[in-house]
Scaffold this motif. Structure first.
Motif, PDB file in Angstrom:
ATOM      1  N   HIS A  11       0.837  -1.212   0.000  1.00  0.00           N
ATOM      2  CA  HIS A  11       0.000   0.000   0.000  1.00  0.00           C
ATOM      3  C   HIS A  11       0.871   1.260   0.000  1.00  0.00           C
ATOM      4  N   ALA A  12       1.901   1.286   0.829  1.00  0.00           N
ATOM      5  CA  ALA A  12       2.799   2.446   0.895  1.00  0.00           C
ATOM      6  C   ALA A  12       3.566   2.623  -0.421  1.00  0.00           C
ATOM      7  N   PHE A  13       3.974   1.521  -1.030  1.00  0.00           N
ATOM      8  CA  PHE A  13       4.684   1.591  -2.307  1.00  0.00           C
ATOM      9  C   PHE A  13       3.777   2.189  -3.377  1.00  0.00           C
ATOM     10  N   TYR A  14       2.547   1.684  -3.483  1.00  0.00           N
ATOM     11  CA  TYR A  14       1.608   2.228  -4.468  1.00  0.00           C
ATOM     12  C   TYR A  14       1.313   3.698  -4.201  1.00  0.00           C
ATOM     13  N   ALA A  15       1.143   4.067  -2.948  1.00  0.00           N
ATOM     14  CA  ALA A  15       0.876   5.465  -2.605  1.00  0.00           C
ATOM     15  C   ALA A  15       2.028   6.349  -3.043  1.00  0.00           C
ATOM     16  N   ASP A  16       3.245   5.873  -2.864  1.00  0.00           N
ATOM     17  CA  ASP A  16       4.419   6.651  -3.261  1.00  0.00           C
ATOM     18  C   ASP A  16       4.508   6.765  -4.783  1.00  0.00           C
ATOM     19  N   VAL A  17       4.319   5.659  -5.477  1.00  0.00           N
ATOM     20  CA  VAL A  17       4.436   5.657  -6.941  1.00  0.00           C
ATOM     21  C   VAL A  17       3.331   6.491  -7.587  1.00  0.00           C
ATOM     22  N   PHE A  18       2.094   6.246  -7.199  1.00  0.00           N
ATOM     23  CA  PHE A  18       0.961   6.853  -7.899  1.00  0.00           C
ATOM     24  C   PHE A  18       0.448   8.134  -7.254  1.00  0.00           C
ATOM     25  N   GLY A  19       1.117   8.609  -6.222  1.00  0.00           N
ATOM     26  CA  GLY A  19       0.682   9.826  -5.545  1.00  0.00           C
ATOM     27  C   GLY A  19       1.410  11.080  -5.984  1.00  0.00           C
ATOM     28  N   SER A  20       2.283  10.964  -6.963  1.00  0.00           N
ATOM     29  CA  SER A  20       3.075  12.129  -7.366  1.00  0.00           C
ATOM     30  C   SER A  20       2.295  13.065  -8.283  1.00  0.00           C
ATOM     31  N   HIS A  21       2.773  14.310  -8.381  1.00  0.00           N
ATOM     32  CA  HIS A  21       2.131  15.283  -9.273  1.00  0.00           C
ATOM     33  C   HIS A  21       2.264  14.860 -10.730  1.00  0.00           C
ATOM     34  N   LEU A  22       3.318  14.124 -11.075  1.00  0.00           N
ATOM     35  CA  LEU A  22       3.477  13.653 -12.450  1.00  0.00           C
ATOM     36  C   LEU A  22       2.329  12.733 -12.845  1.00  0.00           C
ATOM     37  N   VAL A  23       1.960  11.853 -11.940  1.00  0.00           N
ATOM     38  CA  VAL A  23       0.845  10.943 -12.203  1.00  0.00           C
ATOM     39  C   VAL A  23      -0.458  11.732 -12.317  1.00  0.00           C
ATOM     40  N   ARG A  24      -0.684  12.634 -11.387  1.00  0.00           N
ATOM     41  CA  ARG A  24      -1.916  13.434 -11.415  1.00  0.00           C
ATOM     42  C   ARG A  24      -2.024  14.275 -12.683  1.00  0.00           C
ATOM     43  N   ASP A  25      -0.860  14.698 -13.228  1.00  0.00           N
ATOM     44  CA  ASP A  25      -0.849  15.534 -14.426  1.00  0.00           C
ATOM     45  C   ASP A  25      -0.790  14.723 -15.728  1.00  0.00           C
ATOM     46  N   GLY A  26      -0.834  13.394 -15.624  1.00  0.00           N
ATOM     47  CA  GLY A  26      -0.845  12.551 -16.822  1.00  0.00           C
ATOM     48  C   GLY A  26       0.490  12.443 -17.513  1.00  0.00           C
ATOM     49  N   LYS A  27       1.572  12.560 -16.776  1.00  0.00           N
ATOM     50  CA  LYS A  27       2.916  12.505 -17.356  1.00  0.00           C
ATOM     51  C   LYS A  27       3.445  11.073 -17.369  1.00  0.00           C
ATOM     52  N   VAL A  28       4.760  10.931 -17.443  1.00  0.00           N
ATOM     53  CA  VAL A  28       5.431   9.639 -17.519  1.00  0.00           C
ATOM     54  C   VAL A  28       6.317   9.473 -16.290  1.00  0.00           C
ATOM     55  N   ILE A  29       6.286   8.273 -15.693  1.00  0.00           N
ATOM     56  CA  ILE A  29       7.163   7.962 -14.573  1.00  0.00           C
ATOM     57  C   ILE A  29       7.872   6.649 -14.875  1.00  0.00           C
ATOM     58  N   ARG A  30       8.891   6.336 -14.087  1.00  0.00           N
ATOM     59  CA  ARG A  30       9.557   5.051 -14.246  1.00  0.00           C
ATOM     60  C   ARG A  30       9.940   4.505 -12.886  1.00  0.00           C
ATOM     61  N   ARG A  31      10.019   3.201 -12.819  1.00  0.00           N
ATOM     62  CA  ARG A  31      10.436   2.516 -11.603  1.00  0.00           C
ATOM     63  C   ARG A  31      11.318   1.341 -11.986  1.00  0.00           C
ATOM     64  N   SER A  32      12.263   1.026 -11.144  1.00  0.00           N
ATOM     65  CA  SER A  32      13.133  -0.114 -11.439  1.00  0.00           C
ATOM     66  C   SER A  32      12.341  -1.403 -11.239  1.00  0.00           C
ATOM     67  N   ILE A  33      12.596  -2.355 -12.101  1.00  0.00           N
ATOM     68  CA  ILE A  33      11.944  -3.651 -11.990  1.00  0.00           C
ATOM     69  C   ILE A  33      12.307  -4.292 -10.659  1.00  0.00           C
ATOM     70  N   ARG A  34      13.535  -4.127 -10.235  1.00  0.00           N
ATOM     71  CA  ARG A  34      13.977  -4.703  -8.965  1.00  0.00           C
ATOM     72  C   ARG A  34      13.121  -4.202  -7.804  1.00  0.00           C
ATOM     73  N   ASP A  35      12.849  -2.885  -7.757  1.00  0.00           N
ATOM     74  CA  ASP A  35      12.015  -2.344  -6.685  1.00  0.00           C
ATOM     75  C   ASP A  35      10.580  -2.843  -6.781  1.00  0.00           C
TER      76      ASP A  35
END
Length: 80
Positions: A11-35
């Motif tokens: 839950h905390a991981f999803y909140a961190d990933v999808f809670g950013s202004h980039l996500v809210r603004d419809g931009k692009v984000i990236r995350r390491s597969i390992r994480d």
């Protein structure tokens, strides 16, 4: 994304990933597969990406998430 402690909840991981202004603004984000694999698992993460109506691609150990519903195209020069 800030460095997560090793016992972070999904839950905390999803909140961190999808809670950013980039996500809210419809931009692009990236995350390491390992994480992703470490905190929530690849399949669960991809399910969450698609549940939100987003698209994702994988390259060089990263998952790139397009945080909008626009089509994703691979661009190539006309001569190829």
């Amino acid at each position: 994304m800030q460095k997560q402690p090793p016992n972070v909840s999904p839950h905390a991981f999803y909140a961190d990933v999808f809670g950013s202004h980039l996500v809210r603004d419809g931009k692009v984000i990236r995350r390491s597969i390992r994480d992703v694999e470490r905190y929530v698992g690849r399949e669960a993460f991809i399910e969450e990406v698609y549940r939100r109506g987003f698209r994702a691609v994988e390259n060089a150990g990263q998952i790139v998430i397009f945080c909008n519903r626009e089509p994703v195209r691979i661009l190539r020069p006309r001569s190829h």
